[in-house]
Design a protein around this motif. Sequence first.
Motif, mmCIF file in Angstrom:
data_model
loop_
_atom_site.group_PDB
_atom_site.id
_atom_site.type_symbol
_atom_site.label_atom_id
_atom_site.label_comp_id
_atom_site.label_asym_id
_atom_site.label_seq_id
_atom_site.Cartn_x
_atom_site.Cartn_y
_atom_site.Cartn_z
ATOM 1 N N LEU A 56 4.660 9.729 2.094
ATOM 2 C CA LEU A 56 3.455 8.826 3.049
ATOM 3 C C LEU A 56 1.696 8.803 3.129
ATOM 4 O O LEU A 56 1.866 7.423 3.140
ATOM 5 C CB LEU A 56 3.512 9.822 4.173
ATOM 6 N N ARG A 57 1.099 8.904 2.240
ATOM 7 C CA ARG A 57 0.260 8.982 1.945
ATOM 8 C C ARG A 57 -0.030 7.493 1.025
ATOM 9 O O ARG A 57 -0.960 6.408 1.300
ATOM 10 C CB ARG A 57 -0.988 9.991 1.311
ATOM 11 N N TYR A 58 0.891 8.128 0.167
ATOM 12 C CA TYR A 58 1.001 6.303 -0.950
ATOM 13 C C TYR A 58 1.321 5.095 0.075
ATOM 14 O O TYR A 58 0.680 4.251 -0.352
ATOM 15 C CB TYR A 58 2.075 7.017 -2.250
ATOM 16 N N THR A 59 2.476 5.023 0.706
ATOM 17 C CA THR A 59 2.909 4.473 1.645
ATOM 18 C C THR A 59 2.030 3.437 2.197
ATOM 19 O O THR A 59 1.805 2.448 2.033
ATOM 20 C CB THR A 59 4.349 4.633 2.033
ATOM 21 N N LEU A 60 0.949 4.374 3.079
ATOM 22 C CA LEU A 60 -0.083 3.688 3.773
ATOM 23 C C LEU A 60 -0.947 2.857 2.416
ATOM 24 O O LEU A 60 -1.565 2.115 3.011
ATOM 25 C CB LEU A 60 -0.354 5.248 4.206
ATOM 26 N N THR A 61 -1.214 3.610 1.715
ATOM 27 C CA THR A 61 -2.643 3.616 0.810
ATOM 28 C C THR A 61 -1.704 1.726 0.468
ATOM 29 O O THR A 61 -2.529 0.184 0.536
ATOM 30 C CB THR A 61 -2.693 4.020 -0.014
ATOM 31 N N CYS A 62 -1.068 1.588 0.009
ATOM 32 C CA CYS A 62 0.263 0.273 -0.313
ATOM 33 C C CYS A 62 -0.033 -0.717 1.042
ATOM 34 O O CYS A 62 -0.042 -1.783 1.036
ATOM 35 C CB CYS A 62 1.434 0.659 -0.719
ATOM 36 N N MET A 63 0.803 -0.131 1.884
ATOM 37 C CA MET A 63 -0.086 -1.142 3.644
ATOM 38 C C MET A 63 -0.672 -1.465 3.861
ATOM 39 O O MET A 63 -0.867 -2.578 4.274
ATOM 40 C CB MET A 63 1.127 0.169 4.315
ATOM 41 N N HIS A 64 -2.117 -0.537 4.067
ATOM 42 C CA HIS A 64 -3.358 -1.072 3.932
ATOM 43 C C HIS A 64 -3.998 -2.249 3.320
ATOM 44 O O HIS A 64 -4.071 -2.952 3.274
ATOM 45 C CB HIS A 64 -4.598 0.450 3.837
ATOM 46 N N ALA A 65 -3.286 -1.966 1.816
ATOM 47 C CA ALA A 65 -3.174 -3.579 1.355
ATOM 48 C C ALA A 65 -2.842 -4.445 1.005
ATOM 49 O O ALA A 65 -3.137 -5.919 1.225
ATOM 50 C CB ALA A 65 -3.250 -2.995 -0.621
ATOM 51 N N ALA A 66 -1.336 -4.354 1.684
ATOM 52 C CA ALA A 66 -0.366 -5.195 2.587
ATOM 53 C C ALA A 66 -0.900 -6.057 3.233
ATOM 54 O O ALA A 66 -1.018 -7.168 3.578
ATOM 55 C CB ALA A 66 0.855 -4.735 2.843
ATOM 56 N N LEU A 67 -1.814 -4.922 4.181
ATOM 57 C CA LEU A 67 -1.521 -5.488 5.588
ATOM 58 C C LEU A 67 -3.290 -6.667 5.563
ATOM 59 O O LEU A 67 -3.548 -7.850 6.250
ATOM 60 C CB LEU A 67 -2.350 -4.488 6.699
#
Length: 92
Positions: free
Chosen positions: A67-78
């Motif tokens: 979940l932390r890794y996905t949130l990190t990726c989502m931050h970059a994508a957003l």
Amino acid sequence: MNNTPRAARHLPWTGPEGKPCYLLTDGTGPLSRIADTIETAQLDMAAQLLRHAADLLDDPRSTPDQLRYTLTCMHAALTDVHRIAENRLAAR
């Protein structure tokens, strides 16, 4: 000589120091087409990431690290999607 003012396009990436990059263009040149391709790829990756995040959230076996890794990726994508949206609003 053409004295028609050209619009400055805010590109979908930043420079080495994180500063915005701009292109003076009529929107038809090769760098404009590259920027369009990159924007499309960034939007597609964000959509794929949203689907992946939904799957992780639905799976009770998802780990905090996943979940932390996905949130990190989502931050970059957003960040990318936000830049694209701001650029398109400014271009109106």
